[in-house]
Design an enzyme around this catalytic site. Sequence first.
Site, short mmCIF file in Angstrom:
data_model
loop_
_atom_site.label_atom_id
_atom_site.label_comp_id
_atom_site.label_asym_id
_atom_site.label_seq_id
_atom_site.Cartn_x
_atom_site.Cartn_y
_atom_site.Cartn_z
CE LYS A 175 27.88 -25.91 47.49
NZ LYS A 175 28.53 -24.72 48.04
CG HIS A 205 22.18 -25.04 52.42
ND1 HIS A 205 23.27 -24.80 51.63
CD2 HIS A 205 21.63 -23.84 52.67
CE1 HIS A 205 23.38 -23.50 51.43
NE2 HIS A 205 22.39 -22.88 52.05
CE LYS A 209 18.38 -21.66 51.29
NZ LYS A 209 18.82 -20.85 52.38
CD GLU A 243 25.92 -15.81 49.05
OE1 GLU A 243 26.08 -16.01 50.24
OE2 GLU A 243 26.58 -16.37 48.15
CG ASP A 262 30.32 -21.29 46.72
OD1 ASP A 262 30.30 -22.32 47.40
OD2 ASP A 262 30.12 -20.15 47.19
CG HIS A 267 23.03 -23.67 46.50
ND1 HIS A 267 23.04 -24.90 47.11
CD2 HIS A 267 23.98 -22.94 47.14
CE1 HIS A 267 23.97 -24.90 48.07
NE2 HIS A 267 24.55 -23.73 48.10
C1 BG6 Z 1 26.95 -22.20 50.26
C2 BG6 Z 1 28.10 -21.50 49.61
O1 BG6 Z 1 26.74 -23.46 49.68
O2 BG6 Z 1 25.77 -21.42 50.13
C3 BG6 Z 1 28.30 -20.12 50.21
O3 BG6 Z 1 29.30 -22.25 49.76
C4 BG6 Z 1 27.01 -19.34 50.16
O4 BG6 Z 1 29.33 -19.41 49.53
C5 BG6 Z 1 25.85 -20.15 50.74
O5 BG6 Z 1 27.19 -18.14 50.90
C6 BG6 Z 1 24.53 -19.45 50.51
O6 BG6 Z 1 23.54 -20.10 51.27
P1 BG6 Z 1 22.25 -19.30 51.78
O7 BG6 Z 1 21.42 -20.34 52.43
O8 BG6 Z 1 22.76 -18.25 52.72
O9 BG6 Z 1 21.64 -18.70 50.56
#
Ligand code: BG6
Length: 516
Positions: A175, A205, A209, A243, A262, A267
């Site tokens: 992505k 990704h 999970k 986050e 993003d 996600h």
């Molecule tokens: C990424 C984003 O796809 O996912 C990031 O570009 C973000 O900005 C991250 O921090 C979050 O992934 P995870 O697995 O830490 O929740």
Amino acid sequence: MATTQIVTSDTKASQNTERVPDPCIVVIFGASGDLTKRKLLPALYHLEQANLLPQEFAVVGVARRPLESSFAPDMKEGIIAGGGVEENDPKLAPFVDRVKYFAMNFDDGTGYEKLKKQLAEYDGQFNTRGNRLFYLATAPEYFSDIINYLGEHKMAQPEKDKDGNAPWVHTIIEKPFGHDLESARALNDEVNKVFHEDQIFRIDHYLGKETVQNILVFRFANSIFESVWNRNYIDHVEITAAESIGIEGRGPFYEQAGALRDVVQNHVMELLSFVAMEPPISFQADAVRVEKVKVWKAINPIKLEDTVRGQYGPSTIAGKPVPGYREEDRVSPESQTETFAALRLEIDNWRWAGVPFYIRAGKRLEKRVTEITIQFKQPPMHLFQGGECHNSEAIEPNLISMRIQPDEGISLRFGAKLPGPSMDLSPVQMNFSYADAFGKSSANGYERLLLDAILGDGTLFTHRDGVEATWALMTPVLEAWKKNPIKDLPNYAAGTWGPAAADELLAEEGRKWRKL
Ligand code: BG6
């Protein structure tokens, strides 16, 4: 609130060793970036440890810088630090011997011919038989060049031998896949000219999970939930992807992205589709994809008044000053980029009509937590009002919360009678913890996705229709935001739960975000 711990039977991680794939080379474009060292190599090594990689295997990192001598040692460091691996692990040295590097410019055609020859040499050395997994982990502006050159140099569709057999080629694309509907469509067109859809693995990704995959098991392997998983019983659904970190030096990228592009378009929309989809007829890629796309297509166009954007301002977190977004490195002091987004969505189908889905995602929020909350309707309260019950207001609606990260698990809140002579009530919670039940894992999610892509299983990847359906929802919001800049940015202090408007989005309907 009282907490009940669930007892689980003795279990260990499943290991399907039948899934060991064919010999192959994994070629990572953009290998000098963080992702390769922090996630991809540790994940590949975890597969090696679990005997899920073929013996005839190699990794070739490709990037512009001349890193020939430092690449493999650097990757070894990443495997040890990021993968929880001991330096003297017996498989480590032989694995690192098969990690190679090739320097080239992605926009220079001659480099691809040389790369092709080099890979053929490695085929001879490692017996990898011409099979390739290309991983595009570069900045998105190079995706087109790489794809087109792979096509031009016949690296995407290798020739058949005299028996009619050809090696396989699969391609993972990181992505962001496009930055709006039009660019995503254009990229899809370009990719589909060179690769067949079943060779393409658009990665998100989150789908790697365990807890995300577990949503489907929870819903479809347990008959007690399915009958209440609908508008008759559910009041609303919340999805939070919070986050605590800021933009971590990624100013130029984030200025073009923002929270909606993003994290929400990909996600969060993936999480939503798993919560809301109908049972697929199988876990085959096509069957799952059809159900996901149906959910996204049933979402009503999102009204501007059902959206909230935010941007963090400076603050102090744990005694340390934290800059606001506009003070971050290479960010415009007048930036309108959102570091927080909240939306109210309506899925207009038989299962969900009338059940609002509230979603929020942001940086520099109070804590790192990704959670899905299903809040059920209240039962009729008359029975508990007056008489022997003195605290009917203590009854809280039933909740199922699915914690994606950290402390992965599922909990159920329900009401119980307080011990004693009257009919007083208390909410209690039953918790299932992934770590307590199955032990802690050092996997980072890329293991499953890399293995599936090598094997050619697209179930946990996004199909062309899916990316376009989610961009079709988000693009009008991005356009409306652009047309209607807001004046009060920054509108939340770093380390808080985002702008007040996000609370108002729910308050207007008599609801509030669950405290996480
Ligand atoms: C990424 C984003 O796809 O996912 C990031 O570009 C973000 O900005 C991250 O921090 C979050 O992934 P995870 O697995 O830490 O929740």
